[in-house]
Design an enzyme around this catalytic site. Sequence first.
Site, PDB file in Angstrom:
ATOM      1  N   HIS A 183      -0.331 -16.749  25.103  1.00  0.00           N
ATOM      2  CA  HIS A 183      -1.515 -16.163  24.468  1.00  0.00           C
ATOM      3  C   HIS A 183      -1.897 -14.867  25.172  1.00  0.00           C
ATOM      4  CE1 HIS A 183      -2.096 -20.131  22.545  1.00  0.00           C
ATOM      5  NE2 HIS A 183      -2.791 -19.455  21.646  1.00  0.00           N
ATOM      6  N   ARG A 197     -26.364 -14.060  11.427  1.00  0.00           N
ATOM      7  CA  ARG A 197     -27.561 -14.458  12.175  1.00  0.00           C
ATOM      8  C   ARG A 197     -28.729 -13.545  11.790  1.00  0.00           C
ATOM      9  NH1 ARG A 197     -24.838 -10.988  15.761  1.00  0.00           N
ATOM     10  NH2 ARG A 197     -26.503  -9.613  16.474  1.00  0.00           N
ATOM     11  N   ARG A 239     -15.079 -11.857  13.759  1.00  0.00           N
ATOM     12  CA  ARG A 239     -13.639 -11.549  13.621  1.00  0.00           C
ATOM     13  C   ARG A 239     -13.018 -12.374  12.512  1.00  0.00           C
ATOM     14  NH1 ARG A 239     -13.548 -11.273  19.917  1.00  0.00           N
ATOM     15  NH2 ARG A 239     -14.586 -13.231  19.499  1.00  0.00           N
ATOM     16  N   THR A 277     -14.841 -24.127  16.794  1.00  0.00           N
ATOM     17  CA  THR A 277     -14.303 -25.046  17.797  1.00  0.00           C
ATOM     18  C   THR A 277     -15.306 -25.212  18.937  1.00  0.00           C
ATOM     19  OG1 THR A 277     -13.196 -23.253  18.971  1.00  0.00           O
ATOM     20  CG2 THR A 277     -11.914 -24.400  17.295  1.00  0.00           C
ATOM     21  N   LYS A 298      -7.603 -15.011  27.002  1.00  0.00           N
ATOM     22  CA  LYS A 298      -7.806 -16.462  26.828  1.00  0.00           C
ATOM     23  C   LYS A 298      -8.175 -17.098  28.163  1.00  0.00           C
ATOM     24  CE  LYS A 298      -5.832 -20.561  24.618  1.00  0.00           C
ATOM     25  NZ  LYS A 298      -7.086 -20.855  23.917  1.00  0.00           N
TER      26      LYS A 298
HETATM   27  P1  NAD Z   1     -17.055 -14.130  16.406  1.00  0.00           P
HETATM   28  O1  NAD Z   1     -18.007 -14.181  17.553  1.00  0.00           O
HETATM   29  O2  NAD Z   1     -16.304 -12.868  16.165  1.00  0.00           O
HETATM   30  O3  NAD Z   1     -17.839 -14.501  15.027  1.00  0.00           O
HETATM   31  C1  NAD Z   1     -18.893 -15.412  14.921  1.00  0.00           C
HETATM   32  C2  NAD Z   1     -19.922 -14.812  13.956  1.00  0.00           C
HETATM   33  O4  NAD Z   1     -20.937 -15.773  13.680  1.00  0.00           O
HETATM   34  C3  NAD Z   1     -20.643 -13.580  14.557  1.00  0.00           C
HETATM   35  O5  NAD Z   1     -20.544 -12.483  13.656  1.00  0.00           O
HETATM   36  C4  NAD Z   1     -22.069 -14.052  14.709  1.00  0.00           C
HETATM   37  O6  NAD Z   1     -23.038 -13.025  14.576  1.00  0.00           O
HETATM   38  C5  NAD Z   1     -22.152 -15.066  13.568  1.00  0.00           C
HETATM   39  N1  NAD Z   1     -23.336 -15.948  13.683  1.00  0.00           N
HETATM   40  C6  NAD Z   1     -23.989 -16.335  14.805  1.00  0.00           C
HETATM   41  N2  NAD Z   1     -25.048 -17.085  14.486  1.00  0.00           N
HETATM   42  C7  NAD Z   1     -25.080 -17.174  13.132  1.00  0.00           C
HETATM   43  C8  NAD Z   1     -25.947 -17.820  12.210  1.00  0.00           C
HETATM   44  N3  NAD Z   1     -27.020 -18.526  12.622  1.00  0.00           N
HETATM   45  N4  NAD Z   1     -25.682 -17.726  10.881  1.00  0.00           N
HETATM   46  C9  NAD Z   1     -24.606 -17.014  10.440  1.00  0.00           C
HETATM   47  N5  NAD Z   1     -23.762 -16.359  11.291  1.00  0.00           N
HETATM   48  C10 NAD Z   1     -23.988 -16.453  12.614  1.00  0.00           C
HETATM   49  O7  NAD Z   1     -16.068 -15.335  16.626  1.00  0.00           O
HETATM   50  P2  NAD Z   1     -14.630 -15.593  15.943  1.00  0.00           P
HETATM   51  O8  NAD Z   1     -13.554 -15.053  16.813  1.00  0.00           O
HETATM   52  O9  NAD Z   1     -14.677 -15.192  14.503  1.00  0.00           O
HETATM   53  O10 NAD Z   1     -14.533 -17.192  16.064  1.00  0.00           O
HETATM   54  C11 NAD Z   1     -15.530 -18.025  15.508  1.00  0.00           C
HETATM   55  C12 NAD Z   1     -15.181 -19.498  15.761  1.00  0.00           C
HETATM   56  O11 NAD Z   1     -13.976 -19.834  15.078  1.00  0.00           O
HETATM   57  C13 NAD Z   1     -14.927 -19.844  17.228  1.00  0.00           C
HETATM   58  O12 NAD Z   1     -15.444 -21.147  17.470  1.00  0.00           O
HETATM   59  C14 NAD Z   1     -13.410 -19.851  17.338  1.00  0.00           C
HETATM   60  O13 NAD Z   1     -12.922 -20.679  18.372  1.00  0.00           O
HETATM   61  C15 NAD Z   1     -13.059 -20.443  15.990  1.00  0.00           C
HETATM   62  N6  NAD Z   1     -11.685 -20.171  15.521  1.00  0.00           N
HETATM   63  C16 NAD Z   1     -11.059 -21.223  14.917  1.00  0.00           C
HETATM   64  C17 NAD Z   1      -9.802 -21.037  14.371  1.00  0.00           C
HETATM   65  C18 NAD Z   1      -9.169 -22.190  13.616  1.00  0.00           C
HETATM   66  O14 NAD Z   1      -8.045 -22.044  13.101  1.00  0.00           O
HETATM   67  N7  NAD Z   1      -9.862 -23.324  13.470  1.00  0.00           N
HETATM   68  C19 NAD Z   1      -9.167 -19.807  14.449  1.00  0.00           C
HETATM   69  C20 NAD Z   1      -9.838 -18.739  15.072  1.00  0.00           C
HETATM   70  C21 NAD Z   1     -11.116 -18.946  15.600  1.00  0.00           C
END
Ligand code: NAD
Length: 273
Positions: free
Chosen positions: A156, A36, A12, A101, A160
């Site tokens: 939220h 991945r 996402r 996170t 959540k």
């Molecule tokens: P998501 O599950 O939609 O995306 C994660 C992606 O990583 C997936 O497409 C997955 O296939 C990929 N992935 C898994 N293993 C991998 C690897 N070895 N190499 C490359 N890619 C790999 O999750 P998301 O909603 O995009 O959120 C991701 C993280 O970001 C979470 O930890 C979330 O809490 C965090 N987040 C942080 C903030 C911020 O402002 N810091 C905001 C939103 C989300």
Amino acid sequence: MVEIGIMGVGGRMGRMLVQAVQAAGKSCRLVAASERADSPLIGQDAGEVAGIGAIGVPILSDTGRLFATGRVVIDFTRPEVTLAQLPKAVALGSLLVIGTTGFDAGGRGKIAEAGQQIPIVMAPNFSVGVNLMMRVVADVARVLEESFDIEIIEAHHRHKVDAPSGTALGLGRAVAQAIGRELHEVAVYGREGITGERERQTIGFATVRGGDIVGDHTVLFAGEGERLEVTHRASSRMTFAKGAVRAAIWLAGRKAGLYDMADVLNFDRGGSE
Ligand code: NAD
């Protein structure tokens, strides 16, 4: 022109990041992206996957060459993925923006160690507005300290699973620290029944859950005859993606260190870059 790589580009946040890099114009350019190893997206064009049309960046497997000297890699994946890739970033001299996170103390320690060798920005919330709000509410609390009651309200989406949000807790810590209180000593998480009168020192939290609310946070300062509310509303994940890209551009050319969004926004020097 800052060269950017995106880890987890099919997620996402990953898809949003491709759009945010594109929207940043000439200051940066997406040069590599990964997923991945067993993802069906391997080999597809990162721009197509993000819905902006082909950009000539094929998605690599996580064993491919995402990291390179001087390249800023943005990571929004999972803690175990970040930690597994960290040694490669250090070995190849990449810079890192970590949005993932949920790290435990051991994981945070490994990131701090890596930060002694390469530049890293890490933040649990990359929204510029929320990070600015942390600073604003601390300033307000310092001025109003004794005569106003402080309450934090967050809302939220219905999916959540934790409450209050990490951002609400961060706001609570920022306010408590500013006025010399320990959050764990003064926090009140929800009220019910005969609670007695409010004690001045407490900082109350209230949580709302429903629908598709991306994330609202309000810090309420309630006094006699007036109240002040500082509110942030996130309406799109694009706000996090834009903040992360801003951090990536800021990070390019810095010396090794573990930085946060307060550094990116130049808070410690009293203003915004
Ligand atoms: P998501 O599950 O939609 O995306 C994660 C992606 O990583 C997936 O497409 C997955 O296939 C990929 N992935 C898994 N293993 C991998 C690897 N070895 N190499 C490359 N890619 C790999 O999750 P998301 O909603 O995009 O959120 C991701 C993280 O970001 C979470 O930890 C979330 O809490 C965090 N987040 C942080 C903030 C911020 O402002 N810091 C905001 C939103 C989300």
